[in-house]
Design an enzyme around this catalytic site. Structure first.
Site, PDB file in Angstrom:
ATOM      1  CE1 TYR A 204      -3.909   2.279   0.755  1.00  0.00           C
ATOM      2  CE2 TYR A 204      -2.380   3.332   2.281  1.00  0.00           C
ATOM      3  CZ  TYR A 204      -3.567   3.345   1.578  1.00  0.00           C
ATOM      4  OH  TYR A 204      -4.418   4.422   1.687  1.00  0.00           O
ATOM      5  CE  LYS A 208      -3.296   5.493  -1.187  1.00  0.00           C
ATOM      6  NZ  LYS A 208      -4.358   6.153  -1.977  1.00  0.00           N
TER       7      LYS A 208
END
EC number: 1.1.1.-
Length: 330
Positions: A204, A208
């Site tokens: 994740y 990002k």
């Protein structure tokens, strides 16, 4: 270093009136997306487009929104539409964008909220690793498909359209630093698609970082008088994102959330501060809570700069095979 306790966040300023405006919110059927939609409608947003993977769930959201007392009081007759958008599939992104361009003359605000986290390596139909596809690749394609439409709308209204992309401070701790470095002769997306490079608790974060690096490359190519784009981190918010964790970890994380996490309402204030309150000075910037911040150390490092350059070139090459790119993407 992330502080355990998050600072207090003030509500949005009074006097915001979105009468006559249209907003598209991706991932709008739950969590932060649904909360942001609710707050926009309470601010008298005329038209809300709920871009959701599950249309049935989206239709149920319309009923709950129309029953909200704040919306009934301040905005009793909004237009709320549900449109299918599955960020796991490029063809769904393109069909959504095509339908939106045909049916919605002006889009004033695009909130890129849809995202996933997963501890399992999976592939999307495109062949990309799924978290990378949903969080990064499909968002880039959506912006490319809608940018000319947003600019045309801005010319009609005389005000710049806004794109606010929900980001995360977690981009500061990617796996690329230690656990899964990108080799000098290796493409960024190629690396992301390798199962051996998948670090579950940092994937994740990795995606990002890709998002903020792309924004830093794109923003200087845009005219902020036509489109203002920014990204923000709402901090830890009490949503269902932790549901993907194994039970034993979920129990621990839920205890931390109970102590540290912000209510979804506060997360909504932070997202809408970037989308509605922050001025043109926020163009191309990352907002931590409500504060415009300098680029993080990982972004400005030689490694970060190398990844940013390669990522832009690779992404443009891929997107150009899918659609006719606007000039700013070349």
């Amino acid at each position: 270093m992330v502080k355990f306790f998050q600072p207090k966040i003030d509500p949005l300023p009074t006097g915001i009136d979105l009468t006559g405006k249209t907003a598209v919110i991706t991932g709008a059927s739950a969590g932060m997306g649904l909360e942001v939609t609710k707050q926009l409608l309470r601010l008298r947003l005329s038209t809300a487009i709920l871009a959701v993977r599950n249309v049935t769930k989206g239709e149920a959201c319309i009923k709950s929104l129309l029953q909200d007392r704040g919306i009934q009081t301040h905005n009793p007759k909004p237009t709320i539409k549900v449109m299918e958008l599955d960020m796991d599939r490029y063809d769904s992104v393109q069909q959504f964008a095509k339908t939106l361009r045909e049916e919605v003359p002006v889009v004033d605000l695009l909130i890129l909220n849809a995202g996933v986290a997963s501890l399992n390596f999976e592939r999307s139909p495109s062949g990309h690793e799924r978290v990378t596809q949903v969080n990064y690749c499909s968002n880039v394609l959506l912006v490319a498909e809608l940018l000319p439409h947003l600019e045309a709308g801005a010319e009609q209204t005389g005000s710049p359209a806004r794109i606010s992309w929900v980001g995360s401070r977690s981009h500061e701790t990617p796996s690329f630093e230690k656990k899964a470095p990108i080799e000098a002769d290796e493409g960024v997306l190629e690396h992301m698609d390798k199962e051996e490079a998948f670090v579950p608790f940092q994937r994740y974060n990795d995606t990002k970082l890709l998002c903020v690096l792309f924004l830093y490359s794109l923003a200087p190519r845009l005219d902020p008088k036509k489109v203002v784009i920014n990204t923000m981190c709402p901090g830890m918010v009490n949503t269902g994102m932790s549901n993907m964790l194994p039970l034993h970890l979920r129990l621990i994380f839920n205890v931390i959330k109970a102590i540290r996490a912000r209510p979804v309402e506060v997360g909504g204030w932070i997202i809408l501060n970037a989308a509605l309150v922050a001025g043109p000075e926020s163009h191309g910037k990352f907002l931590a809570d409500k504060t415009i911040t300098d680029k993080s150390a990982i972004v400005t490092s030689p490694m970060g700069q190398d990844i940013q350059k390669k990522l832009w070139e690779e992404t443009i090459t891929e997107m150009s095979k899918l659609t006719t790119l606007p000039p700013q993407f070349r």
